[in-house]
Design a protein around this motif. Structure first.
Motif, PDB file in Angstrom:
ATOM      1  N   VAL A   1      45.084  23.168 179.978  1.00  7.38           N
ATOM      2  CA  VAL A   1      44.777  24.440 179.336  1.00  7.38           C
ATOM      3  C   VAL A   1      44.582  25.516 180.411  1.00  7.38           C
TER       4      VAL A   1
ATOM      5  N   ALA B   1      44.814  31.527 170.511  1.00 10.47           N
ATOM      6  CA  ALA B   1      44.742  30.072 170.670  1.00 10.47           C
ATOM      7  C   ALA B   1      44.439  29.712 172.125  1.00 10.47           C
TER       8      ALA B   1
ATOM      9  N   SER C   1      41.036  27.852 173.232  1.00 11.68           N
ATOM     10  CA  SER C   1      41.057  26.511 173.827  1.00 11.68           C
ATOM     11  C   SER C   1      40.512  26.519 175.254  1.00 11.68           C
ATOM     12  N   SER C   2      40.613  27.650 175.943  1.00 10.14           N
ATOM     13  CA  SER C   2      40.040  27.693 177.299  1.00 10.14           C
ATOM     14  C   SER C   2      38.522  27.638 177.232  1.00 10.14           C
TER      15      SER C   2
ATOM     16  N   VAL D   1      36.762  26.278 174.798  1.00 12.66           N
ATOM     17  CA  VAL D   1      36.416  24.908 174.404  1.00 12.66           C
ATOM     18  C   VAL D   1      36.522  23.992 175.625  1.00 12.66           C
ATOM     19  N   ASP D   2      37.602  24.171 176.375  1.00 13.65           N
ATOM     20  CA  ASP D   2      37.862  23.342 177.556  1.00 13.65           C
ATOM     21  C   ASP D   2      36.721  23.424 178.588  1.00 13.65           C
TER      22      ASP D   2
END
Ligand code: PHE
Length: 454
Positions: free
Chosen positions: A213, A443, A447-448, A450-451
């Motif tokens: 990611v 997105a 996701s970054s 979350v990552d």
């Protein structure tokens, strides 16, 4: 806007706009990101972004400028008049972005001048001492880097206070081709060194195991940074683009020039790491210092020729940085002039003073405030990440929502056809602006985040 005229000739806009795109983003930023984020895989994702939403958003911003004839804040306010708060935030974001970039861009430009002057005065060997240790001690040395940064502000402020258009066009006509030739010569030399080809393979053969990611976010940030997306730059330059000229074709040409220079810079810097340090992961991951630590080592092997090449290289790099700085400062200047009816000189002075004060903070981040770090990074790196990976994507996202959903997108596509030719990529453009770009940007950003927490 006082002091600026329409670009002349077909090439005028393309070269000046390419001059804005080509800068430290291509030569300083791109190679270290490729090195850090796994080589070929990063390059692949980056190119994909450039030809998809990179193209769409740059074209949209240019059309916004030409259509409204206004600086970024007023341009968004007039297009998004039904949603004034949203439009205002979008416009203000462009100002914050260009001011923040200026505050650290000038610091790096200062390092470049120091390196160039060292080569010109024959002290280039010093820069290669201890495999790059010079760089770290220099940027933390306090007063000298600050003086170079302030010197750059003085030069830019004086040039911007006068009519820049003609001069800028003339500089870019010489600069863009000279930059490409000089870098190509150096790159060919480096590729012939033992290990050079391993560097080349690292750049072009994608290693899918390095996909993450983080790689995608970094490629997205780099696309925005290099194409000035979300900073208001192309809105500001679009104002002076003749209605007769094709925005579509111009943007394609700008993107080609920009990408060629980025790839050349990569082929210069990364093979050096392989030739001198066998592709050491530690050096590949060394971040913003990569260019300044690696180039002098290759040049040192060339003796007197290296000194001349070093002087030329850093001089051209400095001019490339200057042409980007002009537009970075011009964005808030244009807004100040149209909003507060200030004189051009006054507006330039206000913007330069604010950004120069911020640049002091960035410089202090390596000396008296070096213990102050954000996630372990110095102020400059943190600002750069904040702008490219967060603010520019948000600004671009807002721009897409505004023109794709809050107004009739045909206003923009019609503007693309003002020159009487069909907009060939129209469907692609609409799909990009309305769906693909906003969904992908969101997105990737989500996701970054979350990552980071897992
Ligand atoms: N595109 C420039 C570069 O790559 C940086 C820049 C960003 C210039 C935003 C203007 C506006 O160096």
């Amino acid at each position: 806007m006082a002091g600026l005229n329409q670009f002349t000739g077909k090439l005028g806009f393309i070269l000046v706009a390419a001059g804005a795109a080509i800068g430290l983003g291509n030569i300083w930023r791109f190679p270290y990101l490729v090195a850090e984020y796994g080589g070929g895989i990063f390059v692949l994702i980056y190119i994909l972004f450039i030809i998809t939403f990179g193209f769409a958003i740059v074209a949209a911003e240019t059309a916004i400028g030409r259509k409204t004839g206004k600086g970024s804040l007023d341009a968004f306010l007039s297009l998004g008049s039904k949603y004034p708060v949203f439009a205002k935030i979008t416009g203000l974001l462009t100002l914050v972005i260009s001011i923040l970039i200026t505050s650290y861009y000038t610091v790096i430009a200062g390092w470049i001048v120091k390196y160039g002057v060292s080569y010109i005065s024959g002290a280039g060997e010093l820069l290669a001492a201890d495999g790059g240790a010079f760089f770290t001690s220099y940027i933390g040395s306090g007063i000298e880097p600050i003086l170079w940064t302030l010197g750059i502000f003085a030069v830019v402020a004086v040039i911007l206070s006068f009519s820049i258009q003609k001069g800028l066009q003339r500089v870019c006509v010489i600069l863009v081709p000279a930059l490409i030739v000089c870098m190509a010569v150096l790159a060919v030399y480096i590729l012939t060194m033992p290990g050079g080809i391993d560097g080349l393979l690292y750049c072009f053969v994608p290693d899918f195991s390095k996909f993450s990611v983080g790689t995608v976010l970094a490629a997205l940030g780099q696309t925005f940074f290099t194409l000035c997306i979300g900073s208001g730059a192309y809105i500001t330059y679009g104002i002076y683009l003749s209605k007769k000229q094709s925005i579509e074709k111009s943007v394609h040409s700008i993107e080609i020039c920009d990408t060629v220079v980025a790839l050349l810079a990569m082929l210069l810097v990364i093979p050096i790491v392989f030739a001198f340090s066998g592709g050491s992961p530690e050096i590949l991951g060394s971040g913003p210092g990569l260019l300044f630590e690696q180039i002098p080592q290759a040049l040192a092997t060339l003796g007197g020729g290296g000194t001349i090449l070093g002087a030329v290289f850093f001089l051209i790099l400095f001019i490339a940085a200057l042409t980007s700085l002009f537009v970075l400062i011009e964005v808030p200047v244009a807004v100040l002039i149209s909003r507060l009816h200030l004189r051009r000189v006054t507006a330039v002075m206000i913007v330069s003073t604010i950004t120069a004060l911020l640049s002091l903070v960035v410089n202090f981040g390596y000396s008296i405030w070096k213990d102050f770090t954000i996630f372990g990074n110095p102020i400059l790196d943190s600002l750069d990440m904040l702008v490219s990976n967060i603010l520019m994507p948000i600004s671009a996202l807002f721009c897409c929502i505004l023109i794709g959903w809050m107004m009739d997108i045909r206003v923009i596509t019609d503007e693309m056809e003002e020159n009487g030719q069909k907009f060939r990529w129209k469907k692609f453009f609409v799909i990009m602006i309305k769906y693909v770009a906003p969904v992908c940007i969101l997105a990737i950003m989500i996701s970054s985040v979350v990552d980071m927490f897992i």
